[in-house]
Design a protein around this motif. Structure first.
Motif, PDB file in Angstrom:
ATOM      1  N   PHE A 160       0.649   6.120 -17.498  1.00  0.00           N
ATOM      2  CA  PHE A 160       0.146   4.757 -17.297  1.00  0.00           C
ATOM      3  C   PHE A 160       0.950   4.104 -16.178  1.00  0.00           C
ATOM      4  O   PHE A 160       2.184   4.038 -16.255  1.00  0.00           O
ATOM      5  CB  PHE A 160       0.349   3.927 -18.567  1.00  0.00           C
ATOM      6  N   LEU A 161       0.263   3.630 -15.165  1.00  0.00           N
ATOM      7  CA  LEU A 161       0.927   2.965 -14.049  1.00  0.00           C
ATOM      8  C   LEU A 161       0.380   1.542 -13.963  1.00  0.00           C
ATOM      9  O   LEU A 161      -0.762   1.343 -13.550  1.00  0.00           O
ATOM     10  CB  LEU A 161       0.622   3.700 -12.741  1.00  0.00           C
ATOM     11  N   ASP A 162       1.177   0.574 -14.386  1.00  0.00           N
ATOM     12  CA  ASP A 162       0.693  -0.807 -14.392  1.00  0.00           C
ATOM     13  C   ASP A 162       1.155  -1.499 -13.106  1.00  0.00           C
ATOM     14  O   ASP A 162       2.335  -1.791 -12.948  1.00  0.00           O
ATOM     15  CB  ASP A 162       1.218  -1.535 -15.634  1.00  0.00           C
ATOM     16  N   GLU A 163       0.216  -1.715 -12.211  1.00  0.00           N
ATOM     17  CA  GLU A 163       0.476  -2.314 -10.897  1.00  0.00           C
ATOM     18  C   GLU A 163       1.739  -1.709 -10.268  1.00  0.00           C
ATOM     19  O   GLU A 163       2.717  -2.413  -9.996  1.00  0.00           O
ATOM     20  CB  GLU A 163       0.550  -3.835 -11.024  1.00  0.00           C
ATOM     21  N   PRO A 164       1.694  -0.417 -10.022  1.00  0.00           N
ATOM     22  CA  PRO A 164       2.919   0.296  -9.645  1.00  0.00           C
ATOM     23  C   PRO A 164       3.438  -0.009  -8.250  1.00  0.00           C
ATOM     24  O   PRO A 164       4.630   0.162  -8.007  1.00  0.00           O
ATOM     25  CB  PRO A 164       2.508   1.769  -9.730  1.00  0.00           C
ATOM     26  N   THR A 165       2.601  -0.453  -7.343  1.00  0.00           N
ATOM     27  CA  THR A 165       3.087  -0.588  -5.956  1.00  0.00           C
ATOM     28  C   THR A 165       3.435  -2.029  -5.585  1.00  0.00           C
ATOM     29  O   THR A 165       3.683  -2.311  -4.421  1.00  0.00           O
ATOM     30  CB  THR A 165       2.045  -0.039  -4.960  1.00  0.00           C
ATOM     31  N   THR A 166       3.476  -2.904  -6.598  1.00  0.00           N
ATOM     32  CA  THR A 166       3.880  -4.284  -6.331  1.00  0.00           C
ATOM     33  C   THR A 166       5.280  -4.272  -5.707  1.00  0.00           C
ATOM     34  O   THR A 166       6.198  -3.666  -6.255  1.00  0.00           O
ATOM     35  CB  THR A 166       3.903  -5.084  -7.658  1.00  0.00           C
ATOM     36  N   GLY A 167       5.425  -4.885  -4.563  1.00  0.00           N
ATOM     37  CA  GLY A 167       6.736  -4.960  -3.915  1.00  0.00           C
ATOM     38  C   GLY A 167       7.062  -3.763  -3.030  1.00  0.00           C
ATOM     39  O   GLY A 167       8.165  -3.690  -2.496  1.00  0.00           O
ATOM     40  N   PHE A 168       6.127  -2.833  -2.871  1.00  0.00           N
ATOM     41  CA  PHE A 168       6.386  -1.677  -2.007  1.00  0.00           C
ATOM     42  C   PHE A 168       6.077  -2.023  -0.557  1.00  0.00           C
ATOM     43  O   PHE A 168       5.074  -2.689  -0.271  1.00  0.00           O
ATOM     44  CB  PHE A 168       5.480  -0.498  -2.393  1.00  0.00           C
ATOM     45  N   ASP A 169       6.912  -1.503   0.359  1.00  0.00           N
ATOM     46  CA  ASP A 169       6.552  -1.618   1.778  1.00  0.00           C
ATOM     47  C   ASP A 169       5.529  -0.516   2.079  1.00  0.00           C
ATOM     48  O   ASP A 169       5.280   0.357   1.239  1.00  0.00           O
ATOM     49  CB  ASP A 169       7.806  -1.560   2.670  1.00  0.00           C
ATOM     50  N   PRO A 170       4.901  -0.559   3.271  1.00  0.00           N
ATOM     51  CA  PRO A 170       3.823   0.401   3.541  1.00  0.00           C
ATOM     52  C   PRO A 170       4.241   1.865   3.399  1.00  0.00           C
ATOM     53  O   PRO A 170       3.482   2.682   2.875  1.00  0.00           O
ATOM     54  CB  PRO A 170       3.424   0.079   4.983  1.00  0.00           C
ATOM     55  N   GLN A 171       5.476   2.194   3.818  1.00  0.00           N
ATOM     56  CA  GLN A 171       5.919   3.592   3.699  1.00  0.00           C
ATOM     57  C   GLN A 171       6.069   3.982   2.232  1.00  0.00           C
ATOM     58  O   GLN A 171       5.646   5.066   1.803  1.00  0.00           O
ATOM     59  CB  GLN A 171       7.248   3.781   4.443  1.00  0.00           C
ATOM     60  N   ALA A 172       6.682   3.068   1.447  1.00  0.00           N
ATOM     61  CA  ALA A 172       6.883   3.360   0.018  1.00  0.00           C
ATOM     62  C   ALA A 172       5.533   3.505  -0.674  1.00  0.00           C
ATOM     63  O   ALA A 172       5.349   4.367  -1.539  1.00  0.00           O
ATOM     64  CB  ALA A 172       7.690   2.245  -0.635  1.00  0.00           C
ATOM     65  N   ARG A 173       4.576   2.678  -0.286  1.00  0.00           N
ATOM     66  CA  ARG A 173       3.237   2.751  -0.866  1.00  0.00           C
ATOM     67  C   ARG A 173       2.594   4.098  -0.533  1.00  0.00           C
ATOM     68  O   ARG A 173       2.015   4.755  -1.385  1.00  0.00           O
ATOM     69  CB  ARG A 173       2.399   1.602  -0.279  1.00  0.00           C
ATOM     70  N   TYR A 174       2.735   4.504   0.718  1.00  0.00           N
ATOM     71  CA  TYR A 174       2.174   5.789   1.152  1.00  0.00           C
ATOM     72  C   TYR A 174       2.819   6.937   0.364  1.00  0.00           C
ATOM     73  O   TYR A 174       2.137   7.823  -0.143  1.00  0.00           O
ATOM     74  CB  TYR A 174       2.392   5.960   2.665  1.00  0.00           C
ATOM     75  N   ASP A 175       4.162   6.884   0.253  1.00  0.00           N
ATOM     76  CA  ASP A 175       4.882   7.940  -0.479  1.00  0.00           C
ATOM     77  C   ASP A 175       4.419   7.977  -1.926  1.00  0.00           C
ATOM     78  O   ASP A 175       4.232   9.052  -2.509  1.00  0.00           O
ATOM     79  CB  ASP A 175       6.397   7.690  -0.458  1.00  0.00           C
ATOM     80  N   PHE A 176       4.245   6.783  -2.493  1.00  0.00           N
ATOM     81  CA  PHE A 176       3.843   6.716  -3.892  1.00  0.00           C
ATOM     82  C   PHE A 176       2.441   7.292  -4.090  1.00  0.00           C
ATOM     83  O   PHE A 176       2.184   8.048  -5.025  1.00  0.00           O
ATOM     84  CB  PHE A 176       3.899   5.261  -4.381  1.00  0.00           C
ATOM     85  N   HIS A 177       1.536   6.955  -3.182  1.00  0.00           N
ATOM     86  CA  HIS A 177       0.168   7.480  -3.284  1.00  0.00           C
ATOM     87  C   HIS A 177       0.189   9.010  -3.200  1.00  0.00           C
ATOM     88  O   HIS A 177      -0.516   9.700  -3.939  1.00  0.00           O
ATOM     89  CB  HIS A 177      -0.714   6.891  -2.177  1.00  0.00           C
ATOM     90  N   THR A 178       1.009   9.539  -2.301  1.00  0.00           N
ATOM     91  CA  THR A 178       1.120  10.992  -2.157  1.00  0.00           C
ATOM     92  C   THR A 178       1.634  11.606  -3.460  1.00  0.00           C
ATOM     93  O   THR A 178       1.156  12.656  -3.908  1.00  0.00           O
ATOM     94  CB  THR A 178       2.067  11.331  -0.980  1.00  0.00           C
ATOM     95  N   LEU A 179       2.608  10.923  -4.073  1.00  0.00           N
ATOM     96  CA  LEU A 179       3.181  11.427  -5.327  1.00  0.00           C
ATOM     97  C   LEU A 179       2.128  11.449  -6.432  1.00  0.00           C
ATOM     98  O   LEU A 179       2.009  12.439  -7.176  1.00  0.00           O
ATOM     99  CB  LEU A 179       4.372  10.548  -5.734  1.00  0.00           C
ATOM    100  N   VAL A 180       1.342  10.384  -6.534  1.00  0.00           N
ATOM    101  CA  VAL A 180       0.309  10.332  -7.583  1.00  0.00           C
ATOM    102  C   VAL A 180      -0.718  11.439  -7.342  1.00  0.00           C
ATOM    103  O   VAL A 180      -1.134  12.137  -8.279  1.00  0.00           O
ATOM    104  CB  VAL A 180      -0.372   8.943  -7.636  1.00  0.00           C
ATOM    105  N   GLU A 181      -1.112  11.627  -6.093  1.00  0.00           N
ATOM    106  CA  GLU A 181      -2.080  12.692  -5.776  1.00  0.00           C
ATOM    107  C   GLU A 181      -1.515  14.057  -6.167  1.00  0.00           C
ATOM    108  O   GLU A 181      -2.225  14.913  -6.685  1.00  0.00           O
ATOM    109  CB  GLU A 181      -2.425  12.656  -4.282  1.00  0.00           C
ATOM    110  N   ARG A 182      -0.231  14.225  -5.943  1.00  0.00           N
ATOM    111  CA  ARG A 182       0.399  15.504  -6.270  1.00  0.00           C
ATOM    112  C   ARG A 182       0.460  15.705  -7.789  1.00  0.00           C
ATOM    113  O   ARG A 182       0.167  16.791  -8.284  1.00  0.00           O
ATOM    114  CB  ARG A 182       1.812  15.485  -5.670  1.00  0.00           C
ATOM    115  N   LEU A 183       0.842  14.644  -8.512  1.00  0.00           N
ATOM    116  CA  LEU A 183       0.927  14.763  -9.976  1.00  0.00           C
ATOM    117  C   LEU A 183      -0.436  15.121 -10.565  1.00  0.00           C
ATOM    118  O   LEU A 183      -0.555  15.968 -11.445  1.00  0.00           O
ATOM    119  CB  LEU A 183       1.405  13.442 -10.599  1.00  0.00           C
ATOM    120  N   ALA A 184      -1.464  14.455 -10.041  1.00  0.00           N
ATOM    121  CA  ALA A 184      -2.803  14.693 -10.585  1.00  0.00           C
ATOM    122  C   ALA A 184      -3.352  16.028 -10.094  1.00  0.00           C
ATOM    123  O   ALA A 184      -3.858  16.837 -10.879  1.00  0.00           O
ATOM    124  CB  ALA A 184      -3.733  13.553 -10.186  1.00  0.00           C
ATOM    125  N   GLY A 185      -3.222  16.273  -8.780  1.00  0.00           N
ATOM    126  CA  GLY A 185      -3.836  17.454  -8.175  1.00  0.00           C
ATOM    127  C   GLY A 185      -3.152  18.742  -8.548  1.00  0.00           C
ATOM    128  O   GLY A 185      -3.811  19.733  -8.897  1.00  0.00           O
TER     129      GLY A 185
END
Ligand code: ATP
Length: 303
Positions: A160-185
């Motif tokens: 469960f990720l409740d508004e996980p990218t609040t406060g992230f800068d664009p790079q952190a957001r990108y890294d986080f999205h990549t991580l979620v894709e990896r966890l799921a994929g």
């Protein structure tokens, strides 16, 4: 509705879930099915009921009515073994401020039967250099990365990720999205993400449910929702008396043809536009804010 068998691949199954706080209804009958390995986004504006829904699914909040199954159990009666199968990244988690980052992660890892390696996990979330730093000295974005690490240290089946990218800068957001894709994929983790950012939902989610005013207004893959949004074009023109007119229609050519016939020539100020998914979402949110909720036609269930 005929109940599906537990092996149908649903990790989350909710039916007619309602919630009232002190007599005020905030969820009005939510139906939700989330399949194994799916990234599912619950998208909605502030106060829509996203956190309430997620907390009910996590077993942190007692629903007023309805049926819920998460990983085969009712979350209100989930035991420790059940809890170890889910991972949480909550909105505001403020404990353990004086712990060192690496120590805290190692401590949390000890609660699980088959945890990830804490050092490797810190690298994965981009916090390797902060391993020896006190939690209270992390920046907001680093803190959020630690929250994510704590959420996945136990190798959850459902995250469960409740508004996980609040406060992230664009790079952190990108890294986080990549991580979620990896966890799921790569790891097959099922993810339930809440967000009010449509772009984030479109980028990450296999399916999106739009929750507005405690009701699911639309649900589908990003492509399905975009197609549905574009199905009714908006035609704008200027009438004979000089007033601006607009109409939504599934058949804009016919409307334009009729207007052309009536005008006996060119139609002043003619514009034909296919709404985007963002237009539709904003339209739902504005209607709700204007108190026109019952007039919103898009109500749907996420099943
Ligand atoms: N403990 C509570 N007591 C009373 N009302 C509450 C409580 N928690 C939430 N609410 C109300 O329920 C509604 C839904 O809140 P919720 O936090 O679920 O929305 P949300 O979609 O997660 O919003 P946000 O994006 O702002 O986090 C809001 O009107 C909120 O004020």
């Amino acid at each position: 509705m005929t109940p599906r068998s537990p092996d149908a691949g649903d990790v989350v199954r909710a039916r007619a879930v309602t919630m009232s706080y002190g007599g005020v209804d905030v969820l009005h009958g939510i139906d939700l099915d989330i399949r194994r390995g799916e990234v599912f986004a619950l998208l909605g504006p502030n106060g829509a009921g996203k956190t309430t829904t997620v907390e009910i699914l996590e077993g942190f909040r007692r629903r007023s009515a309805g049926e819920v199954q998460v990983l085969g159990a009712d979350p209100e009666h989930g035991d420790d073994a059940w809890r170890a199968r889910i991972g949480l990244v909550l909105q505001s988690w403020r404990d353990h401020r004086r712990w060192q980052v690496g120590e805290l992660l190692t401590h949390f890892a000890s609660y699980y039967p088959d945890p990830r390696d804490p050092a490797a996990l810190l690298s994965l979330v981009g916090l390797a250099e902060q391993a020896g730093q006190q939690v209270e000295r992390l920046s907001g974005g680093q803190r959020r990365r630690l929250d994510v690490a704590l959420g996945i240290v136990g190798r959850p089946e459902l995250l469960f990720l409740d508004e996980p990218t609040t406060g992230f800068d664009p790079q952190a957001r990108y890294d986080f999205h990549t991580l979620v894709e990896r966890l799921a994929g790569e790891e097959g983790v099922t993810v339930l993400l809440t967000t009010h950012d449509l772009a984030e939902a479109e980028r990450l989610a296999d399916r999106i449910a739009m929750l507005v005013g405690g009701r699911i207004r639309a649900c589908g893959t990003p492509a399905e929702l975009a197609r549905r949004a574009a199905a009714r074009a908006e035609v704008r023109w200027t009438a004979d008396d000089g007033t601006a007119r607009h109409e939504r229609t599934a058949d804009p050519s016919r409307l334009v043809w009729e207007l052309h016939r009536q005008a006996e020539g060119p139609i002043p100020g003619l514009e034909v536009r296919r709404p985007t998914l963002e237009d539709t979402y904003l339209h739902m949110v504005r209607r709700e804010a204007d108190g026109a909720e019952s007039a919103v036609p898009e109500e749907a269930t996420a099943v």
